[in-house]
Design a protein around this motif. Structure first.
Motif, PDB file in Angstrom:
ATOM      1  N   GLU A 112     -41.694  -0.050  93.263  1.00 30.96           N
ATOM      2  CA  GLU A 112     -41.758   1.415  93.225  1.00 30.96           C
ATOM      3  C   GLU A 112     -42.253   1.971  94.556  1.00 30.96           C
ATOM      4  N   TYR A 113     -43.253   1.304  95.143  1.00 27.21           N
ATOM      5  CA  TYR A 113     -43.795   1.761  96.421  1.00 27.21           C
ATOM      6  C   TYR A 113     -42.745   1.627  97.529  1.00 27.21           C
ATOM      7  N   GLU A 114     -42.168   0.460  97.663  1.00 30.88           N
ATOM      8  CA  GLU A 114     -41.215   0.211  98.749  1.00 30.88           C
ATOM      9  C   GLU A 114     -39.973   1.087  98.639  1.00 30.88           C
ATOM     10  N   ASN A 115     -39.548   1.402  97.429  1.00 29.62           N
ATOM     11  CA  ASN A 115     -38.352   2.221  97.226  1.00 29.62           C
ATOM     12  C   ASN A 115     -38.667   3.701  97.022  1.00 29.62           C
ATOM     13  N   ARG A 116     -39.950   4.055  97.088  1.00 32.38           N
ATOM     14  CA  ARG A 116     -40.402   5.442  96.936  1.00 32.38           C
ATOM     15  C   ARG A 116     -39.810   6.072  95.681  1.00 32.38           C
ATOM     16  N   GLU A 117     -40.002   5.373  94.560  1.00 33.58           N
ATOM     17  CA  GLU A 117     -39.406   5.789  93.292  1.00 33.58           C
ATOM     18  C   GLU A 117     -40.165   6.900  92.582  1.00 33.58           C
ATOM     19  N   THR A 118     -41.395   7.145  92.991  1.00 36.19           N
ATOM     20  CA  THR A 118     -42.207   8.174  92.333  1.00 36.19           C
ATOM     21  C   THR A 118     -42.819   9.077  93.398  1.00 36.19           C
ATOM     22  N   ARG A 119     -43.250  10.244  92.987  1.00 34.11           N
ATOM     23  CA  ARG A 119     -43.944  11.139  93.927  1.00 34.11           C
ATOM     24  C   ARG A 119     -45.239  10.473  94.403  1.00 34.11           C
ATOM     25  N   GLU A 120     -45.876   9.720  93.514  1.00 28.62           N
ATOM     26  CA  GLU A 120     -47.102   9.023  93.895  1.00 28.62           C
ATOM     27  C   GLU A 120     -46.838   7.978  94.976  1.00 28.62           C
ATOM     28  N   SER A 121     -45.705   7.282  94.884  1.00 23.85           N
ATOM     29  CA  SER A 121     -45.387   6.284  95.913  1.00 23.85           C
ATOM     30  C   SER A 121     -45.046   6.965  97.238  1.00 23.85           C
ATOM     31  N   GLU A 122     -44.414   8.128  97.164  1.00 27.77           N
ATOM     32  CA  GLU A 122     -44.144   8.883  98.394  1.00 27.77           C
ATOM     33  C   GLU A 122     -45.461   9.350  99.032  1.00 27.77           C
ATOM     34  N   PHE A 123     -46.381   9.801  98.202  1.00 30.09           N
ATOM     35  CA  PHE A 123     -47.684  10.230  98.705  1.00 30.09           C
ATOM     36  C   PHE A 123     -48.445   9.047  99.301  1.00 30.09           C
ATOM     37  N   ALA A 124     -48.409   7.912  98.619  1.00 27.61           N
ATOM     38  CA  ALA A 124     -49.106   6.723  99.119  1.00 27.61           C
ATOM     39  C   ALA A 124     -48.568   6.329 100.496  1.00 27.61           C
ATOM     40  N   LYS A 125     -47.265   6.397 100.686  1.00 28.70           N
ATOM     41  CA  LYS A 125     -46.681   6.075 101.992  1.00 28.70           C
ATOM     42  C   LYS A 125     -47.116   7.082 103.042  1.00 28.70           C
ATOM     43  N   PRO A 159     -40.678  11.173 108.430  1.00 26.75           N
ATOM     44  CA  PRO A 159     -39.934  11.179 107.159  1.00 26.75           C
ATOM     45  C   PRO A 159     -40.841  11.033 105.931  1.00 26.75           C
ATOM     46  N   HIS A 160     -41.987  10.405 106.101  1.00 31.43           N
ATOM     47  CA  HIS A 160     -42.893  10.168 104.971  1.00 31.43           C
ATOM     48  C   HIS A 160     -43.901  11.299 104.798  1.00 31.43           C
ATOM     49  N   VAL A 161     -44.517  11.720 105.887  1.00 30.82           N
ATOM     50  CA  VAL A 161     -45.543  12.764 105.765  1.00 30.82           C
ATOM     51  C   VAL A 161     -44.934  14.113 105.424  1.00 30.82           C
ATOM     52  N   SER A 162     -43.655  14.304 105.746  1.00 27.55           N
ATOM     53  CA  SER A 162     -43.000  15.598 105.491  1.00 27.55           C
ATOM     54  C   SER A 162     -42.607  15.798 104.023  1.00 27.55           C
ATOM     55  N   PHE A 164     -44.584  16.210 101.676  1.00 27.69           N
ATOM     56  CA  PHE A 164     -45.587  17.111 101.106  1.00 27.69           C
ATOM     57  C   PHE A 164     -46.068  18.050 102.206  1.00 27.69           C
ATOM     58  N   GLN A 165     -46.190  19.304 101.901  1.00 24.17           N
ATOM     59  CA  GLN A 165     -46.617  20.290 102.901  1.00 24.17           C
ATOM     60  C   GLN A 165     -47.985  19.937 103.472  1.00 24.17           C
ATOM     61  N   PHE A 166     -48.930  19.540 102.616  1.00 22.71           N
ATOM     62  CA  PHE A 166     -50.280  19.281 103.105  1.00 22.71           C
ATOM     63  C   PHE A 166     -50.332  18.049 104.003  1.00 22.71           C
ATOM     64  N   THR A 167     -49.644  16.969 103.631  1.00 22.65           N
ATOM     65  CA  THR A 167     -49.681  15.771 104.482  1.00 22.65           C
ATOM     66  C   THR A 167     -48.972  16.037 105.813  1.00 22.65           C
ATOM     67  N   LEU A 168     -47.958  16.878 105.802  1.00 24.52           N
ATOM     68  CA  LEU A 168     -47.291  17.242 107.051  1.00 24.52           C
ATOM     69  C   LEU A 168     -48.251  18.025 107.953  1.00 24.52           C
ATOM     70  N   GLU A 169     -48.958  18.990 107.390  1.00 23.02           N
ATOM     71  CA  GLU A 169     -49.926  19.765 108.176  1.00 23.02           C
ATOM     72  C   GLU A 169     -51.032  18.868 108.727  1.00 23.02           C
ATOM     73  N   LEU A 170     -51.522  17.967 107.904  1.00 14.54           N
ATOM     74  CA  LEU A 170     -52.564  17.038 108.344  1.00 14.54           C
ATOM     75  C   LEU A 170     -52.042  16.161 109.474  1.00 14.54           C
ATOM     76  N   PHE A 171     -50.852  15.624 109.314  1.00 16.03           N
ATOM     77  CA  PHE A 171     -50.230  14.783 110.343  1.00 16.03           C
ATOM     78  C   PHE A 171     -50.087  15.550 111.656  1.00 16.03           C
ATOM     79  N   GLU A 172     -49.582  16.773 111.599  1.00 14.72           N
ATOM     80  CA  GLU A 172     -49.375  17.558 112.826  1.00 14.72           C
ATOM     81  C   GLU A 172     -50.711  17.834 113.525  1.00 14.72           C
TER      82      GLU A 172
END
Length: 184
Positions: A112-125, A159-162, A164-172
């Motif tokens: 699930e993590y490697e394939n980004r099958e859930t929103r949680e796995s996308e957030f974890a990445k 591609p990963h941080v974008s 979610f709006q908050f993780t993108l802002e944090l990354f930038e």
């Protein structure tokens, strides 16, 4: 009991896997990275614009680099290591599932993590990416000469941080600081 002890002693070896980033005068271990990701996730989850299952996020981050016990850490600024990454990790998964009592659960979490099958796995990445930026900020020896350029980091992490709006802002914000400190 023997299988359990073998599993625990093998998984504990994650503490000995060196990553490319430094902690003080030594290399960070993959176990330290996993712990750091879990800590970041715990704090950042409170800022997320959508509800995410904290336990699922923690499971993804707890296990996301366990394969490195046998595959090692592949640095994304090293094309030779990246070529071998998938093959090494697939062999590592086979080895781990040969002794892990909860192999099916482990495989499901990792898949699930490697394939980004859930929103949680996308957030974890996304958190996995953010952790490396934070580690670079804290590394007094990190510099442009390490080969982690702004373009390379953006290509790998955006591609990963974008997602979610908050993780993108944090990354930038982290990238602005890394650029200002001439670490990328």
């Amino acid at each position: 009991m023997e299988q359990l002890i073998k599993s625990l002693t093998e998984l504990e070896k994650l503490k000995t896997v060196e990553r490319g980033l430094n902690v003080g005068n030594r290399k960070e271990s993959s176990a330290e990275h996993s712990w750091s990701c879990m800590l970041i996730a715990d704090v950042v989850l409170d800022y997320m614009e959508e509800p995410l299952d904290r336990l699922k996020v923690f499971e993804y981050l707890l296990y996301h680099d366990v394969v490195e016990v046998y595959a090692g850490d592949a640095k994304f600024n090293n094309p030779e290591e990246m070529k071998l990454k998938q093959e090494k990790e697939e062999k590592a998964i086979q080895k781990i599932t040969s002794f892990l009592p909860n192999a099916g659960r482990f495989e499901k979490i990792l898949h699930e993590y490697e394939n980004r099958e859930t929103r949680e796995s996308e957030f974890a990445k996304a958190v996995d990416c953010i952790d490396s930026c934070i580690r670079n900020l804290n590394d007094s020896n990190a510099s442009k000469e390490d080969g982690f350029t702004e373009d390379l980091i953006r290509q790998k992490y955006h591609p990963h941080v974008s997602k979610f709006q908050f993780t993108l802002e944090l990354f930038e914000n982290l990238m602005r600081q890394l650029i200002a400190l001439e670490k990328v």
